[in-house]
Design an enzyme around this catalytic site. Structure first.
Site, PDB file in Angstrom:
ATOM      1  CE  LYS A   1     -96.060  88.892 -57.366  1.00 26.14           C
ATOM      2  NZ  LYS A   1     -97.267  89.020 -58.221  1.00 26.14           N
TER       3      LYS A   1
ATOM      4  CG  ASP B   1    -100.584  91.009 -57.682  1.00 23.35           C
ATOM      5  OD1 ASP B   1    -100.249  92.037 -58.292  1.00 23.35           O
ATOM      6  OD2 ASP B   1     -99.788  90.095 -57.403  1.00 23.35           O
TER       7      ASP B   1
END
Length: 286
Positions: free
Chosen positions: A68, A105
């Site tokens: 990420k 997210d």
């Protein structure tokens, strides 16, 4: 016949629920496309992205651990929210071989809280437990919604550094995670008009991990208890919270919410969620 596709990449990747979520939605909408899981080790990340730039059938990918943050330097553009969080979990092609990174997210985390966040509050406080990768999006999201944060980690210095990086403008607090394990006789003040959250942003309570040690004497009355762990879905924390009469949010809420944002970026239509995700939840918990 060529089939458009998106996928999730990571190392490991076999445990990902993303293919089940996206393929369920594709089937519901009758879209001729597929969503795959692709194992990409760290030393294969650059090669994977190079191939995607030249693949006209590739609609994008979700990014899970450990990529990420590492993936960001390989992208041509990064959405401001992802830049602020310091992590990308969704990549889409812009055309001409260029790639753009997003972070869904934060939006996925906030989704089940939206009705509460639409209300006016005198004060908002969140106790966030954990300082790993997931915490970055959660800290950024909650700070953006006006929360005062108490960030707890095994290393309080790391917690303080995260707050200074991601939420430098607030009067936030960093403490040792062990602080919440022992009972306290702290008397909470009147919580009328306040919004209190307790968020487990750590892997504690996940299958194969020790449970999160939280004594509920640390939890203000009327708090919402939110556990992002998805395996098991009914964690010891959520079980104890319900038994104590607290409202709870489970990990599938964030997982499905972030996937819905990514799905629309990949396939250009909103995910079908008319039943409150009931059927999808049944599939994911079999």
């Amino acid at each position: 016949m060529v089939t458009p596709y998106a996928e999730v990449i990571g190392d490991p990747i076999a445990q990902s629920k993303s293919p089940a979520i996206h393929n369920f939605w594709l089937g519901k909408l009758g879209i001729e496309a597929e969503y795959r899981a692709c194992h990409v080790p760290s030393d294969g990340l650059a090669g994977y992205l190079a191939e995607c730039r030249d693949d006209s059938d590739w609609r994008g990918c979700n990014v899970t651990m450990p990529h990420k943050q590492a993936v960001m330097e390989a992208l041509d553009a990064i959405d401001p929210l992802a830049r602020a969080i310091g992590a990308v979990n969704t990549i889409v092609p812009l055309g001409g071989g260029e790639l753009k990174g997003y972070n869904t997210d934060a939006g996925g985390f906030l989704e089940p809280l939206r009705k509460e966040l639409e209300k006016q509050h005198l004060f908002r406080m969140a106790r966030v437990l954990g300082t790993g990768g997931a915490a970055r999006a959660i800290i950024t999201a909650l700070a953006g919604e006006g929360f005062t944060l108490v960030l707890a980690g095994r290393n309080p210095e790391k917690a303080r550094a995260l707050l200074d990086e991601l939420a430098p403008d607030g009067e936030h607090h960093a403490i040792d995670l062990a602080h919440f394990a022992d009972p306290t006789d702290f008397a909470f003040d009147d919580r009328e008009g306040c919004l209190d959250l307790v968020v487990n942003a750590s892997p504690l309570g996940m299958a194969g991990q020790p449970p999160l040690e939280l004594d509920f004497s640390h939890v203000p009355p009327g708090s919402i208890i939110y556990d992002i762990v998805t395996h098991p879905l009914e964690t010891p924390l959520l079980d104890a919270a319900r038994a104590a009469g607290f409202e709870t949010v489970d990990g599938l809420s964030m997982l499905i919410g972030q996937a819905a944002i990514a799905f629309e970026k990949f396939f250009g239509v909103a995910a079908p969620r008319n039943d409150g995700d009931r059927e999808l939840r049944e599939i994911l918990t079999r």
